[in-house]
Write an enzyme that holds these catalytic residues in place. Structure first.
Site, PDB file in Angstrom:
ATOM      1  N   GLU A 169     -10.096  47.069  18.474  1.00  0.00           N
ATOM      2  CA  GLU A 169     -10.017  47.974  17.319  1.00  0.00           C
ATOM      3  C   GLU A 169      -9.426  47.290  16.098  1.00  0.00           C
ATOM      4  O   GLU A 169      -9.773  47.623  14.966  1.00  0.00           O
ATOM      5  CB  GLU A 169      -9.172  49.206  17.670  1.00  0.00           C
ATOM      6  CG  GLU A 169      -9.937  50.254  18.444  1.00  0.00           C
ATOM      7  CD  GLU A 169      -9.240  51.601  18.469  1.00  0.00           C
ATOM      8  OE1 GLU A 169      -9.869  52.559  18.903  1.00  0.00           O
ATOM      9  OE2 GLU A 169      -8.054  51.689  18.052  1.00  0.00           O
ATOM     10  N   HIS A 185     -12.968  35.684  42.137  1.00  0.00           N
ATOM     11  CA  HIS A 185     -14.102  35.939  43.017  1.00  0.00           C
ATOM     12  C   HIS A 185     -15.162  36.809  42.345  1.00  0.00           C
ATOM     13  O   HIS A 185     -16.071  37.286  43.022  1.00  0.00           O
ATOM     14  CB  HIS A 185     -13.616  36.601  44.305  1.00  0.00           C
ATOM     15  CG  HIS A 185     -12.693  35.736  45.095  1.00  0.00           C
ATOM     16  ND1 HIS A 185     -13.127  34.881  46.087  1.00  0.00           N
ATOM     17  CD2 HIS A 185     -11.348  35.562  45.011  1.00  0.00           C
ATOM     18  CE1 HIS A 185     -12.090  34.233  46.598  1.00  0.00           C
ATOM     19  NE2 HIS A 185     -10.999  34.623  45.955  1.00  0.00           N
ATOM     20  N   LYS A 239     -16.122  59.876  16.068  1.00  0.00           N
ATOM     21  CA  LYS A 239     -15.322  61.102  16.141  1.00  0.00           C
ATOM     22  C   LYS A 239     -15.942  62.203  15.289  1.00  0.00           C
ATOM     23  O   LYS A 239     -16.029  63.362  15.707  1.00  0.00           O
ATOM     24  CB  LYS A 239     -13.890  60.829  15.652  1.00  0.00           C
ATOM     25  CG  LYS A 239     -12.998  60.084  16.622  1.00  0.00           C
ATOM     26  CD  LYS A 239     -11.603  59.967  16.034  1.00  0.00           C
ATOM     27  CE  LYS A 239     -10.659  59.225  16.958  1.00  0.00           C
ATOM     28  NZ  LYS A 239      -9.309  59.100  16.374  1.00  0.00           N
TER      29      LYS A 239
END
Length: 462
Positions: free
Chosen positions: A294, A323, A436
């Site tokens: 951000e 792994h 938003k």
């Protein structure tokens, strides 16, 4: 004190194609770095600069108020339920995972020293919310709702659900089970808190969510479960003093910020991997991902130029991700800078029994798991060097409040310096705000009718 080792990004270790001449680069950028550090510290008290997080280590009043409230409600609740998303939750989750005993919520009351369990609802998945609320006794649960604006749709929808259930079970007494962390004067949650009579704490002005962990946003949940917030803040203060040094050779936040910036802009390594070798620090990587993404992912620089820049953060965990990811890091594109976090001293020691001595795994007997994870970390670092892959290492003495205060604050300052090197606004997030606003429109929030109509048209042609 937090240690930083950056030798594995140098030309002498990984070659000139992928490495940096750090001595030369430190000389080239010494004046600019000094100017950035001076400017950050000179602007931190000015309104509108979004640098008040640099002062959180010195807010003794907040520490005192939080400790007072935690003492007042001690032994009154079996559970703490934190409602928040993004910066309102990630720092709290990271440090609770790091500083509480492993499997905290599964321990008995005696094993937790009669301190409450703690749960974070950081998403709006209906199955997760229903599942948690089905097993929590809300009568014995203190709900901490965290949002500065009070208009965060995810957090407030959670709170509306929990508040209705609390009120149904407790009537007017439900208010004692709610504590809100929000804006001091404005916003929907502040208005509701004043009307309903909730206990409240303040999200300070000019402190963005991803930089808020050392405010009441983080300190309140920590204190409620017995984490030593004074030691945490002491680590912040000591690191802040160290990072005021304008000499890049003595400022580890400036060093790593410059290394990331140069690896991106000069060497094409625009992926930043955060890989702690401690399961306790697993969620530090999650917190770092938000901080880095951000803050540094921007499409405009401070001069208005279209730049579309920002190193992409990646979370990993040693030794688990040896792994799953290291194959890519070693033999895939050489476009990453790996940040290791090492712990000198684990809280416990675990010996491997001397059994199966006449098999291929007999060599492990008599060693410790501590030896093994340290060997894994060193081996991974050396293997990366073999493949000419740059990496740096941050080392803490122990996973404790003081050391974590230092680590988190150092990464915050590092991010601020990196933003200045990129010449972008580190503290806004217009890309998040756009999504938003679309959500508000789709959910029918007043004032977003035109956006809702336009959005539906766009969705119809997808």
């Amino acid at each position: 004190m937090l240690e930083f080792n950056c030798k594995n990004v140098t030309e002498s270790v990984i070659g000139s194609e992928n490495g940096l001449n750090l001595e030369e680069e430190f000389n080239n950028y010494s004046d600019k770095i000094a100017r950035i550090i001076n400017e950050l510290n000179s602007k931190k008290d000015k309104p509108g600069q979004w640098l008040q997080w640099m002062n959180l280590g010195y807010n003794e009043e907040t520490v005192w108020l939080v400790k007072e409230y935690a003492a007042m409600v001690q032994n009154q609740f079996d559970n703490i339920l934190v409602l928040g998303i993004g910066g309102s939750a990630l720092g709290g989750m990271a440090l609770c995972e790091a500083l509480l005993k492993p499997y905290w919520n599964l321990l008995s009351n005696e094993q937790r020293n009669n301190l409450p369990k703690i749960f974070f609802l950081d998403n709006i998945d209906p199955d997760q919310i229903n599942g948690l609320l089905d097993i929590l006794d809300l009568k014995k649960t203190l709900v901490n709702v965290i949002t500065k604006s009070g208009s965060t749709a995810e957090t407030m929808s959670q709170f509306m659900i929990v508040k209705s259930r609390l009120e149904a079970e407790l009537g007017d007494e439900y208010r004692k089970n709610v504590v809100a962390t929000t804006d001091k004067n404005a916003g929907i949650l502040r208005q509701i808190s004043n009307e309903e009579g909730y206990k409240t704490f303040v999200v300070p002005d000019d402190v963005g969510g991803r930089f808020s962990v050392f405010s009441a946003v983080g300190l309140l949940p920590f204190a409620l479960v017995g984490i030593d917030i004074e030691e945490l803040i002491q680590g912040v203060k000591d690191m802040d003093l160290a990072l005021k040094n304008t000499d890049i050779r003595h400022n580890i936040a400036a060093q790593n910020a410059l290394i990331h910036y140069l690896m991106d802009t000069k060497k094409g390594k625009n992926l930043s991997v955060m890989m702690p070798y401690s399961s306790k620090l697993k969620y530090i990587s999650d917190w770092y991902v938000q901080l880095w993404a951000e803050s540094l992912g921007k499409n405009k620089d401070n001069d208005g130029n279209s730049v579309n820049i920002g190193p992409t953060p990646i979370k990993a965990l040693g030794a688990t991700d040896q792994h799953s990811q290291i194959q890519l890091y070693n033999e895939g594109p050489n476009d990453k800078l790996i940040n290791f976090i090492r712990v000198k001293q684990f809280d416990t020691t675990l010996e491997i029994p001397k059994i199966f001595e006449f098999t291929g795994i007999g060599y492990l007997g008599g060693k410790t798991i501590n030896d093994l994870i340290n060997a894994e970390a060193e081996s991974t670092k050396v293997a990366l060097i073999d493949y000419q892959r740059p990496n740096v290492t941050l080392t803490i003495d122990r996973v404790c409040p003081y050391d974590l205060g230092q680590l988190i604050y150092m990464l915050e300052v590092q991010t601020a310096i990196a933003g200045e090197l990129y010449n972008i606004n580190t503290f806004n997030q217009p890309g998040v705000e756009q999504a938003k606003n679309y959500t508000y429109a789709l959910m029918g929030r007043a004032g977003y009718e035109d956006s809702a109509n336009a959005l539906r048209e766009k969705m119809a042609i997808q």
